[in-house]
Motif scaffolding. Structure first.
Motif, short mmCIF file in Angstrom:
data_model
loop_
_atom_site.label_atom_id
_atom_site.label_comp_id
_atom_site.label_asym_id
_atom_site.label_seq_id
_atom_site.Cartn_x
_atom_site.Cartn_y
_atom_site.Cartn_z
N ARG A 9 11.05 7.95 7.27
CA ARG A 9 10.56 9.32 7.39
C ARG A 9 9.73 9.69 6.17
O ARG A 9 9.47 10.84 5.93
N ILE A 10 9.38 8.72 5.39
CA ILE A 10 8.67 8.98 4.14
C ILE A 10 7.25 8.42 4.29
O ILE A 10 7.07 7.24 4.51
N THR A 11 6.28 9.31 4.20
CA THR A 11 4.95 8.92 4.67
C THR A 11 3.87 8.96 3.59
O THR A 11 2.70 8.80 3.90
N ASP A 12 4.28 9.17 2.36
CA ASP A 12 3.24 9.28 1.33
C ASP A 12 3.16 8.06 0.42
O ASP A 12 2.76 8.18 -0.74
N HIS A 13 3.51 6.90 0.95
CA HIS A 13 3.27 5.68 0.17
C HIS A 13 1.79 5.33 0.24
O HIS A 13 1.22 5.29 1.32
N PRO A 14 1.17 5.02 -0.90
CA PRO A 14 -0.23 4.58 -0.81
C PRO A 14 -0.31 3.19 -0.18
O PRO A 14 0.63 2.39 -0.30
N GLU A 15 -1.44 2.93 0.47
CA GLU A 15 -1.71 1.56 0.91
C GLU A 15 -1.88 0.68 -0.33
O GLU A 15 -2.28 1.18 -1.40
N ALA A 16 -1.64 -0.59 -0.16
CA ALA A 16 -1.71 -1.51 -1.32
C ALA A 16 -3.06 -1.41 -2.03
O ALA A 16 -3.12 -1.38 -3.26
N GLN A 17 -4.14 -1.32 -1.27
CA GLN A 17 -5.47 -1.32 -1.91
C GLN A 17 -5.77 0.00 -2.61
O GLN A 17 -6.75 0.09 -3.35
N ASP A 18 -4.93 1.00 -2.38
CA ASP A 18 -5.14 2.29 -3.04
C ASP A 18 -4.26 2.47 -4.28
O ASP A 18 -4.28 3.53 -4.91
N ILE A 19 -3.48 1.48 -4.60
CA ILE A 19 -2.67 1.54 -5.83
C ILE A 19 -3.61 1.31 -7.01
O ILE A 19 -4.34 0.32 -7.05
#
Lengths: 118, 118
Positions: A9-19
């Motif tokens: 339910r947690i949706t604000d993880h960045p995509e790998a390329q956006d780290i």
């Protein structure tokens, strides 16, 4: 690993390329957040939110976990009612080889030094 | 290396044992300061203050060099009228193995990515 995705339910993880390096260093340039990362790195498997040894209020703790999550250092997911934490080690290692290990090692050393008798 | 010591007028370098992970990470969690460190790491030998490619005012630049110096990341010394900059690589590697290299590598990668056509 169904539990890991069905409960998500947690949706604000960045995509790998956006780290970004900036985000990761800002996240880790805080002693409480480094302590959280050290505790995950030292745990067997993933670590539930209630099980960390950190001397801050719940609100402050939530803030620190959010910074770690939104910078891409940790991934959080629900397993039943527990919010679990895992390091995004593979993605971080791919983007910034050796960085996470070097910081965890340095933080371990510093903690050991702080705990040693003077 | 007589020039390195006889001209010394900069006295706020921390001793190696007083360099903290907190200070180093705070110093490097800034893009201008990472750029300075990258430029020293990429230079042949030490690098004079006037030769850096940084898009900040002189006052801001001075501030950033001071943060890097007081955190123990760089050492500054005068050679004649030039203020020279060198990384405290050996001392940092001893205290925090792999950390400086990992951050410089990550910063190099990020700079290369930023410079690449989109």
């Amino acid at each position: 690993m169904t539990a890991r995705t069905t409960g998500e339910r947690i949706t604000d993880h960045p995509e790998a390329q956006d780290i970004t390096l900036q985000g990761v260093l800002e996240a880790l340039a805080d002693p409480v957040r480094r302590s959280i990362v050290r505790q995950i790195a030292g745990a067997r498997g993933d670590k539930a939110c209630g099980t960390f040894d950190i001397a801050v209020t719940r609100t402050t703790g939530t803030h620190h976990f959010r910074v770690l999550r939104q910078s891409g250092v940790i991934r959080q997911y629900y397993a039943g009612t527990s919010k679990m934490n895992t390091l995004r080690r593979d993605e971080l290692d791919l983007a910034f080889p050796g960085l996470l290990d070097a910081i965890v090692l340095a933080a371990d050393r510093e903690a050991a030094r702080a705990a040693a008798p003077h």
